[in-house]
Design a protein around this motif. Structure first.
Motif, PDB file in Angstrom:
ATOM      1  N   LEU A  34      16.559  10.756  -1.996  1.00 38.87           N
ATOM      2  CA  LEU A  34      15.613  10.155  -2.002  1.00 38.87           C
ATOM      3  C   LEU A  34      15.563   9.350  -0.687  1.00 38.87           C
ATOM      4  O   LEU A  34      14.135   8.845  -0.789  1.00 38.87           O
ATOM      5  N   ALA A  35      16.959   9.208   0.068  1.00 41.09           N
ATOM      6  CA  ALA A  35      16.004   8.423   1.266  1.00 41.09           C
ATOM      7  C   ALA A  35      14.942   9.073   2.356  1.00 41.09           C
ATOM      8  O   ALA A  35      14.310   8.053   2.960  1.00 41.09           O
ATOM      9  N   VAL A  36      14.921  10.146   1.880  1.00 42.53           N
ATOM     10  CA  VAL A  36      13.670  10.717   3.184  1.00 42.53           C
ATOM     11  C   VAL A  36      12.705  10.858   2.021  1.00 42.53           C
ATOM     12  O   VAL A  36      11.208  10.493   2.685  1.00 42.53           O
ATOM     13  N   PHE A  37      12.347  11.044   0.852  1.00 42.30           N
ATOM     14  CA  PHE A  37      11.740  11.950   0.123  1.00 42.30           C
ATOM     15  C   PHE A  37      10.006  10.272  -0.927  1.00 42.30           C
ATOM     16  O   PHE A  37       9.335  10.305  -0.632  1.00 42.30           O
ATOM     17  N   VAL A  38      11.665   9.155  -0.754  1.00 43.08           N
ATOM     18  CA  VAL A  38      10.952   8.057  -1.297  1.00 43.08           C
ATOM     19  C   VAL A  38       9.708   7.114  -0.489  1.00 43.08           C
ATOM     20  O   VAL A  38       8.758   6.664  -0.660  1.00 43.08           O
ATOM     21  N   PRO A  39      10.352   7.516   1.158  1.00 40.45           N
ATOM     22  CA  PRO A  39       9.251   6.778   2.069  1.00 40.45           C
ATOM     23  C   PRO A  39       8.260   7.318   2.221  1.00 40.45           C
ATOM     24  O   PRO A  39       6.624   6.951   1.968  1.00 40.45           O
ATOM     25  N   LEU A  40       8.110   8.625   2.309  1.00 39.39           N
ATOM     26  CA  LEU A  40       7.528   9.216   2.334  1.00 39.39           C
ATOM     27  C   LEU A  40       6.079   9.820   1.556  1.00 39.39           C
ATOM     28  O   LEU A  40       5.044   9.514   1.442  1.00 39.39           O
ATOM     29  N   LEU A  41       6.947   9.674  -0.400  1.00 45.36           N
ATOM     30  CA  LEU A  41       5.794   9.310  -1.088  1.00 45.36           C
ATOM     31  C   LEU A  41       4.688   8.472  -1.156  1.00 45.36           C
ATOM     32  O   LEU A  41       3.658   7.637  -1.602  1.00 45.36           O
ATOM     33  N   THR A  42       5.518   6.680  -1.043  1.00 45.10           N
ATOM     34  CA  THR A  42       5.258   5.434  -0.982  1.00 45.10           C
ATOM     35  C   THR A  42       4.226   5.082  -0.157  1.00 45.10           C
ATOM     36  O   THR A  42       2.756   4.686   0.067  1.00 45.10           O
ATOM     37  N   LEU A  43       4.766   5.743   0.990  1.00 40.97           N
ATOM     38  CA  LEU A  43       3.565   5.701   1.988  1.00 40.97           C
ATOM     39  C   LEU A  43       2.048   6.857   2.525  1.00 40.97           C
ATOM     40  O   LEU A  43       1.136   5.887   1.820  1.00 40.97           O
ATOM     41  N   GLY A  44       2.572   7.930   1.330  1.00 43.80           N
ATOM     42  CA  GLY A  44       2.013   8.599   1.339  1.00 43.80           C
ATOM     43  C   GLY A  44       0.595   8.202   0.359  1.00 43.80           C
ATOM     44  O   GLY A  44       0.103   8.689   0.372  1.00 43.80           O
ATOM     45  N   LEU A  45       0.996   7.752  -0.897  1.00 42.15           N
ATOM     46  CA  LEU A  45       0.074   6.918  -2.321  1.00 42.15           C
ATOM     47  C   LEU A  45      -0.836   6.416  -1.222  1.00 42.15           C
ATOM     48  O   LEU A  45      -2.462   6.263  -1.506  1.00 42.15           O
ATOM     49  N   GLY A  46      -0.539   5.453  -0.372  1.00 43.55           N
ATOM     50  CA  GLY A  46      -1.820   4.128   0.091  1.00 43.55           C
ATOM     51  C   GLY A  46      -2.364   4.848   1.286  1.00 43.55           C
ATOM     52  O   GLY A  46      -3.543   4.658   0.366  1.00 43.55           O
ATOM     53  N   TYR A  47      -2.212   5.625   2.068  1.00 42.01           N
ATOM     54  CA  TYR A  47      -3.143   6.584   2.850  1.00 42.01           C
ATOM     55  C   TYR A  47      -3.592   7.121   2.172  1.00 42.01           C
ATOM     56  O   TYR A  47      -4.932   7.453   2.061  1.00 42.01           O
ATOM     57  N   PHE A  48      -3.030   7.734   0.781  1.00 41.15           N
ATOM     58  CA  PHE A  48      -3.987   9.535   0.611  1.00 41.15           C
ATOM     59  C   PHE A  48      -5.413   8.476  -0.116  1.00 41.15           C
ATOM     60  O   PHE A  48      -6.548   8.471  -0.302  1.00 41.15           O
ATOM     61  N   LEU A  49      -5.019   7.344  -1.462  1.00 44.16           N
ATOM     62  CA  LEU A  49      -5.869   6.166  -1.467  1.00 44.16           C
ATOM     63  C   LEU A  49      -7.006   6.006  -0.088  1.00 44.16           C
ATOM     64  O   LEU A  49      -8.344   5.744  -0.097  1.00 44.16           O
ATOM     65  N   TYR A  50      -7.193   5.686   0.617  1.00 44.81           N
ATOM     66  CA  TYR A  50      -7.805   5.204   1.912  1.00 44.81           C
ATOM     67  C   TYR A  50      -8.544   6.019   2.835  1.00 44.81           C
ATOM     68  O   TYR A  50      -9.810   6.550   2.594  1.00 44.81           O
ATOM     69  N   PHE A  51      -7.720   7.695   2.714  1.00 46.23           N
ATOM     70  CA  PHE A  51      -8.292   8.798   2.841  1.00 46.23           C
ATOM     71  C   PHE A  51      -9.403   9.189   1.947  1.00 46.23           C
ATOM     72  O   PHE A  51     -10.761   9.215   2.788  1.00 46.23           O
ATOM     73  N   THR A  52      -9.000   9.044   0.845  1.00 45.14           N
ATOM     74  CA  THR A  52     -10.229   9.191  -0.096  1.00 45.14           C
ATOM     75  C   THR A  52     -11.256   8.601  -0.283  1.00 45.14           C
ATOM     76  O   THR A  52     -12.654   8.508  -0.353  1.00 45.14           O
ATOM     77  N   TYR A  53     -11.679   7.341   0.338  1.00 43.46           N
ATOM     78  CA  TYR A  53     -12.233   6.502   0.135  1.00 43.46           C
ATOM     79  C   TYR A  53     -12.371   6.154   1.689  1.00 43.46           C
ATOM     80  O   TYR A  53     -14.013   5.901   1.531  1.00 43.46           O
ATOM     81  N   SER A  54     -12.230   6.317   2.454  1.00 40.22           N
ATOM     82  CA  SER A  54     -12.729   5.803   3.706  1.00 40.22           C
ATOM     83  C   SER A  54     -13.558   6.928   4.833  1.00 40.22           C
ATOM     84  O   SER A  54     -14.048   6.897   5.828  1.00 40.22           O
ATOM     85  N   LYS A  55     -12.862   8.832   4.238  1.00 38.25           N
ATOM     86  CA  LYS A  55     -13.511   9.726   4.873  1.00 38.25           C
ATOM     87  C   LYS A  55     -12.804   9.380   5.919  1.00 38.25           C
ATOM     88  O   LYS A  55     -13.484  10.143   7.126  1.00 38.25           O
ATOM     89  N   ASN A  56     -12.051   8.786   7.178  1.00 33.11           N
ATOM     90  CA  ASN A  56     -11.186   8.334   8.336  1.00 33.11           C
ATOM     91  C   ASN A  56     -10.155   9.428   8.243  1.00 33.11           C
ATOM     92  O   ASN A  56      -9.078   8.342   7.931  1.00 33.11           O
ATOM     93  N   ILE A  57     -10.469  10.237   8.678  1.00 30.96           N
ATOM     94  CA  ILE A  57      -8.732  11.472   8.658  1.00 30.96           C
ATOM     95  C   ILE A  57      -9.626  11.841  10.535  1.00 30.96           C
ATOM     96  O   ILE A  57     -10.717  12.303  10.493  1.00 30.96           O
ATOM     97  N   GLN A  58      -8.335  11.793  11.326  1.00 36.15           N
ATOM     98  CA  GLN A  58      -8.569  12.176  12.494  1.00 36.15           C
ATOM     99  C   GLN A  58      -7.678  13.012  13.182  1.00 36.15           C
ATOM    100  O   GLN A  58      -6.139  12.437  13.614  1.00 36.15           O
ATOM    101  N   PRO A  59      -7.441  14.158  12.466  1.00 38.72           N
ATOM    102  CA  PRO A  59      -6.556  15.509  13.012  1.00 38.72           C
ATOM    103  C   PRO A  59      -6.238  15.322  14.693  1.00 38.72           C
ATOM    104  O   PRO A  59      -4.654  15.492  15.554  1.00 38.72           O
ATOM    105  N   GLN A  60      -7.000  15.101  15.325  1.00 39.92           N
ATOM    106  CA  GLN A  60      -7.074  15.021  17.093  1.00 39.92           C
ATOM    107  C   GLN A  60      -6.261  14.049  17.311  1.00 39.92           C
ATOM    108  O   GLN A  60      -5.263  14.222  18.496  1.00 39.92           O
TER     109      GLN A  60
END
Length: 408
Positions: A204-230
């Protein structure tokens, strides 16, 4: 170390052009919007001949009090491509937070006097480990005093490496001093491994931060289209081609996470739990203190992702308060500090090595021009709206579990 200011095709630096415009009276000096637009159009240093860097080149800071001159990204005026006053986003945050507070209050009203059998068990096990009201007052006041001293030097010099380190020593140093001065056993830190189900708590110590942070960034990626793999690639391959950033970052955050959690989850949170006999009150008070402790780093040390430092200092306590519910839950359920340390390290590593680079911020390379143009960190990260909200939702989940049996 800052590099030479970026130049455009005519050979004029973006900073010089902005200064010239300001002297001519064509730039509104009450805001930095015009300067911001000029800066993001300039070219950064090229790593290869004939190529243009994707990174923004921050101007050399001025002294003393460099935070007064540090260029910051202006507040966003759009959301999801549509014009939207930023104050409306703030209003949404407050409404959701109020709803979370109502749910938390309703949950607290239905709890037993000790709030749950788990909290009562924790308090009973550590009955002789409470420093008392005087001890808590001493710890908080000394923490405030220490923070004011380091904060002054951070504001005056902007030296985050030196004075930020001394600032980091306050929670563990003062925490251990409080335990020693008030004759409490140092075993109150709970240095041992979790009593039961250690694998569950570490997972839980590993996956709760991953999923919680991931939810916020997923929402941002979805609507902003700002993804910079470089930028992600450049971060993970720092220094160029050696892929050392993962190990450097983990070591850095393992050290800082351990020091912080000795102070917060080892001393402050449990002592507040003894004082209030309330999981909710202890988490809220501890989370606010935790967030405000970062204010000198944010305002004076530049630990603010280049957004407005006052906005960052105001937003971080929202995240740390929601985060405190998870950390205190781990501490009470596991009777150990180590799952909390792992959760802290996991949060920071996922943020610095994966999510933030994807929106254009590299711990080792700086900010991309696109990240500044999109004003990404008003929305995501430790100081963004979508960074705080998932942790608030997460807090409600763990409030519910403290009086239930859905996690064995």
């Amino acid at each position: 170390m800052a590099t030479t200011a970026p130049k455009n095709a005519q050979g004029f630096s973006a900073v010089t052009m902005t200064d010239t415009l300001t002297r001519q009276g064509t730039v509104d000096t009450t805001t930095n919007k015009s300067q911001f637009q000029a800066e993001i159009k300039g070219k950064g240093p090229s790593e290869k001949l004939g190529t243009e860097s994707i990174y923004w080149d921050e101007p050399e800071p001025k002294y003393p009090f460099p935070f007064l001159y540090r260029p910051t990204v202006p507040f966003p005026t759009k959301m999801c491509g549509k014009k939207l006053p930023f104050i409306m986003m703030l209003t949404v945050l407050l409404i959701i937070s109020l709803a979370a507070a109502v749910v938390a209050a309703a949950a607290a009203a239905s709890f037993s006097p000790a709030e749950s059998s788990r909290v009562y068990k924790f308090l009973k096990k550590g009955a002789n480990q409470y420093v008392g009201d005087d001890g808590i007052t001493f710890y908080v006041m000394m923490l405030l005093t220490w923070s004011m001293i380091t904060g002054y030097f951070l504001l005056r010099t902007g030296n985050l490496d030196l004075f930020g380190f001394f600032h980091l020593l306050a929670p563990p140093g003062l925490g251990m001093a409080t335990i020693g001065l008030f004759d409490v056993d140092f075993e109150s830190i709970f240095w041992g491994q979790p009593i039961t189900n250690p694998d569950m708590y570490y997972t839980l110590a590993v996956f709760v931060p991953l999923l919680t942070l991931g939810l916020g960034y997923f929402l941002y990626f979805t609507y902003s289209k700002n993804i910079q793999p470089q930028v992600l690639y450049d971060t993970l391959s720092w220094p160029k081609g050696y892929w050392a950033a993962t190990f450097v970052t983990f070591a850095k955050f393992a050290f800082s996470g351990l020091l912080e959690e000795i102070g917060w989850s080892g001393v402050l949170f449990p002592q507040l739990l003894h004082a209030t006999e309330s999981y909710i009150m202890a988490a809220v008070l501890g989370g606010i203190i935790w967030g405000l402790w970062h204010a000198p780093l944010i305002i004076g040390g530049g630990y603010n992702n280049n957004i407005h430092p006052l906005w960052a200092a105001w937003m971080l306590p929202w995240m740390t308060t929601g985060w405190a519910f998870f950390h205190l839950w781990l501490r009470v359920r596991s009777f150990s500090i180590w799952p909390v340390v792992l959760a802290h390290v996991s949060h920071n590593c996922f943020l610095e090595l994966f999510f933030d680079p994807l929106v254009g911020r590299s711990e080792y390379r700086g900010f991309s021009k696109m990240a500044r143009k999109k004003r990404a960190h008003y929305f995501v990260g430790e100081f963004g709206l979508l960074g705080a909200l998932p942790y608030m939702v997460c807090a409600i989940v763990f409030i519910s579990d403290m009086n239930s049996t859905w996690i064995s």
